[in-house]
Motif scaffolding. Structure first.
Motif, PDB file in Angstrom:
ATOM      1  N   VAL A  33      50.201  46.857  39.978  1.00 30.85           N
ATOM      2  CA  VAL A  33      50.893  48.111  40.290  1.00 30.85           C
ATOM      3  C   VAL A  33      51.551  48.009  41.675  1.00 30.85           C
ATOM      4  CG1 VAL A  33      49.115  49.554  41.421  1.00 30.85           C
ATOM      5  CG2 VAL A  33      50.752  50.601  39.873  1.00 30.85           C
TER       6      VAL A  33
ATOM      7  N   TYR B 130      54.158  49.007  36.056  1.00 34.94           N
ATOM      8  CA  TYR B 130      53.246  50.135  36.232  1.00 34.94           C
ATOM      9  C   TYR B 130      52.428  50.348  34.959  1.00 34.94           C
ATOM     10  CZ  TYR B 130      51.653  54.940  36.934  1.00 34.94           C
ATOM     11  OH  TYR B 130      50.871  56.069  37.034  1.00 34.94           O
TER      12      TYR B 130
ATOM     13  N   SER C  63      54.978  46.798  41.269  1.00 38.02           N
ATOM     14  CA  SER C  63      55.851  47.879  40.832  1.00 38.02           C
ATOM     15  C   SER C  63      56.392  48.632  42.055  1.00 38.02           C
ATOM     16  CB  SER C  63      55.053  48.791  39.896  1.00 38.02           C
ATOM     17  OG  SER C  63      55.612  50.050  39.813  1.00 38.02           O
TER      18      SER C  63
ATOM     19  N   TYR D 246      58.473  57.679  34.458  1.00 42.41           N
ATOM     20  CA  TYR D 246      57.440  57.694  35.504  1.00 42.41           C
ATOM     21  C   TYR D 246      56.737  59.041  35.541  1.00 42.41           C
ATOM     22  CZ  TYR D 246      57.818  53.329  38.166  1.00 42.41           C
ATOM     23  OH  TYR D 246      57.733  52.031  38.591  1.00 42.41           O
TER      24      TYR D 246
END
Lengths: 547, 97
Positions: free
Chosen positions: A170, A125, A173, A39
């Motif tokens: 997203v 993502y 996510s 990330y």
């Protein structure tokens, strides 16, 4: 807590970074710490894409004439700056990077409750990121990050559907991350780690997760409705087909106002860790700070229509929302006062993380107080859609959320990487960020109050001096952001090896080696002390910062 | 936990019920019921959501307190969305909405 029992790091000791090598070991990992680093790389990429758009916006506004880009291009620049920074950097930044890394470590767990769902959230993502970049590179979007109807559904000729889909994905996510945190915090705390012994960072992650779970689905539904109306001409928001354009704003802000708290609550959690550590005191009013996080998460859902005061909504409803908006100031103020009370008569070390925390406290307070201006109906009419609003929310999101993120990255970098960053450069960068930030955004408060509207690529010449200051500030701010990235990368190879607990900080994450082993702890810790037990923790012999 | 106590037969039955209700929604759309158009559509939609919650999401088979907390807060948040939005729609001056 006896710090002498912590084992000193051995250079070649097995840890989560060197246990396995190769691309496959990263892309198929279910280790929360490795996913946090995946990330970190992804959101840093999007931070620089969004930052590039910001610099282009500021360059265009260097002169009153619209000379660098065309009006249409400018519309796309501020739209994509907002969408990328909000949905691909700020919302996931602290939860997905530091939250992912720290939640299991801080509560004494081996991993998150659902490690594979955690990896899935990163892949979602990335899919969303690819969709978004495709939209950006094949024409862009020009609706503003808010997708307001009827422009987004009936008039815009840009990639609205694709960007909407990217943000839809997203969002899932985020939902999965929130779900994982809630279950982990409920189910996986170490023996003795009661709710009232949890670090305040965990409380703020819990509050953030509640917003993820209850708010994000509404955003997903709203964007789906926009996509359906645009593609199949349904009459949800279009008044000529019986819809209501303000319904979009109600639904959109029902998520997007709480999303502001998704960005700021995690930073508040970080400040609550940094301030006690570098003033060597237990935090003042632990339970009030913890409950203020929950309070902000709940109250944050009751204020959304203060974004719509001049949009044509009922004035009676506007009164209700104005009043409710003031209420959010109460838990926010509790936090600010409790941090300053913690600092009072503390034994303060002016380390890099604390400098960022100071920056956060001051800038968040300015951003929060100007928020009260905007919650006041009369003042809001004057400054709606001006640069005053731009300055206000950048003080919260950049001065608050990003400052907290950078403070947290410095605070836990020794734990994440096993290396120390160069302290004096760190302090210099914190100073540059603070100066650059204020030079960029303070003039915008004045510009807005004087009446410069947002979202135009030209402006009257009398506004130029303040705009030049703002553009100059943005280049300084850019240097302040590039510097930490450079020395973090440098420190991964050349930095001094970090002790398990270089700051003498409280918390389970500091009682395991730096970097931690794959399963975090050699044996499950047993917690017998309160959080922030600084009365019983000695500073390490070798302090990385002179006092 | 209650993962495997429900027969697949029941799942198919619920699935068919959902399909039938979708068909009814589509069919009713062709009949003008005046003010009841929206009411009927929303009633069917709510019924479908309840079926999904009870059977597909196993609410009928769980006694966990935490699950009730989650369900109640989700419903409460929906109530916030509806109530505060209606604060706008019910008080707008005539001719504006």
């Amino acid at each position: 807590m006896n710090m002498a029992t912590v084992v000193n790091p051995v250079t070649e000791r097995e840890n989560y970074l060197n246990q396995e090598y190769g691309v496959r070991s990263w892309l198929l990992t279910t280790d929360h710490k490795r996913i946090a680093l995946l990330y970190l790389a992804s959101i840093t990429f999007f931070f620089f894409v969004g930052g590039l758009f910001a610099l282009l916006i500021r360059l265009e506004l260097l002169t009153p004439a619209g000379d660098l880009v065309q009006a249409d291009t400018y519309n796309k620049l501020f739209t994509m700056h907002g969408q990328i920074m909000v949905f691909f950097f700020l919302v996931p930044s602290i939860p997905a990077v530091l939250g992912n890394f720290l939640v299991p470590l801080m509560i004494g767990a081996r991993d998150l409750a659902f490690p594979r769902i955690n990896l899935l959230s990163w892949y979602l993502y990335i899919i969303a990121g690819i969709l978004m970049m495709h939209a950006v590179l094949t024409g862009g979007v020009d609706t503003g990050w808010t997708f307001y109807t009827p422009f987004s559904t009936a008039f815009s000729n840009t990639k609205v559907i694709e960007a909407g889909l990217a943000i839809f994905v997203v969002g899932f996510s985020s939902i999965l991350t929130g779900l994982n945190f809630v279950v982990t915090i409920h189910r996986m705390r170490a023996p003795g780690m009661t709710w009232w012994r949890l670090p305040l960072f965990i409380w703020s992650m819990y509050a953030t997760s509640i917003i993820f779970l209850l708010g994000t689905p509404v955003l997903a539904i709203t964007l789906t409705l926009v996509i359906f109306e645009r593609a199949f001409h349904l009459g949800i928001f279009d008044p000529t087909r019986g819809g209501d354009p303000l319904l979009f704003q109600h639904l959109f802000w029902f998520y997007s106002h709480p999303a502001v708290y998704i960005m700021i609550l995690p930073s508040m959690g970080i400040i609550s860790e940094i301030v006690p550590c570098f003033s060597r005191k237990r935090i003042f009013g632990y339970s009030f700070v913890a409950m203020a996080s929950i309070g902000i998460a709940v109250l944050g859902f009751l204020v959304w229509a203060h974004h719509m005061f001049v949009a044509g909504m009922s004035i009676y409803a506007a009164l209700i929302f104005s009043f409710l908006s003031y209420l959010v100031a109460v838990p926010s103020a509790i936090k600010v006062f409790n941090w300053t009370a913690t600092l009072y008569k503390g034994s303060i070390t002016f380390s890099t993380p604390l400098l960022y925390a100071f920056g956060f406290i001051g800038l968040f307070t300015m951003g929060g107080l100007t928020g009260l201006f905007l919650a006041a109906l009369g003042v809001d009419v004057h400054v709606t859609d001006t640069y005053f609003v731009i300055a206000h929310f950048h003080y919260i999101m950049v001065g608050g959320a990003v400052m907290g993120y950078l403070g947290g990255m410095h605070f836990w970098w020794p734990k994440i990487s096993g290396r120390m960053y160069p302290e004096s450069l760190g302090r210099l960068a914190a100073l540059i960020v603070f100066i650059g930030f204020n030079l960029t955004f303070f003039p915008q408060f004045i510009l807005g109050y004087l009446g410069m509207p947002r979202r135009y690529w030209q402006y009257p010449p009398e506004f130029q001096v303040l705009n030049v200051l703002s553009t100059a500030g943005s280049t300084i701010l850019a240097v302040g952001y590039l510097l930490p990235m450079a020395y973090f990368l440098w420190s991964m190879r050349y930095g001094k090896h970090a002790e398990p607990n270089p700051w003498g900080a409280a918390g389970l994450e500091w009682m395991t080696p730096s970097p931690p082993p794959t399963f975090n702890f050699e044996e499950t810790p047993l917690v017998t002390w309160e959080a922030y037990d600084y009365g019983n923790i000695d500073l390490p012999k070798e302090v990385p910062v002179e006092r | 936990m209650s993962e495997h106590v429900v027969s697949t037969k029941l799942y198919y039955a619920i699935w068919i019920a959902l399909l039938v209700l979708t068909g009814v929604t589509a069919g009713v759309a062709f009949i003008d019921l005046g003010p009841f158009n929206t009411i009927v559509a929303l009633t069917i939609a709510t019924l479908k959501a309840v079926l999904v919650l009870l059977f597909f999401m196993h609410l009928k088979y769980t006694s966990e307190k935490m699950t009730s907390v989650v369900v109640i807060s989700a419903l409460f948040w929906l109530l916030i969305l509806l109530a505060l939005s209606l604060a706008d729609y019910t008080t707008r001056p005539l001719g504006v909405n």
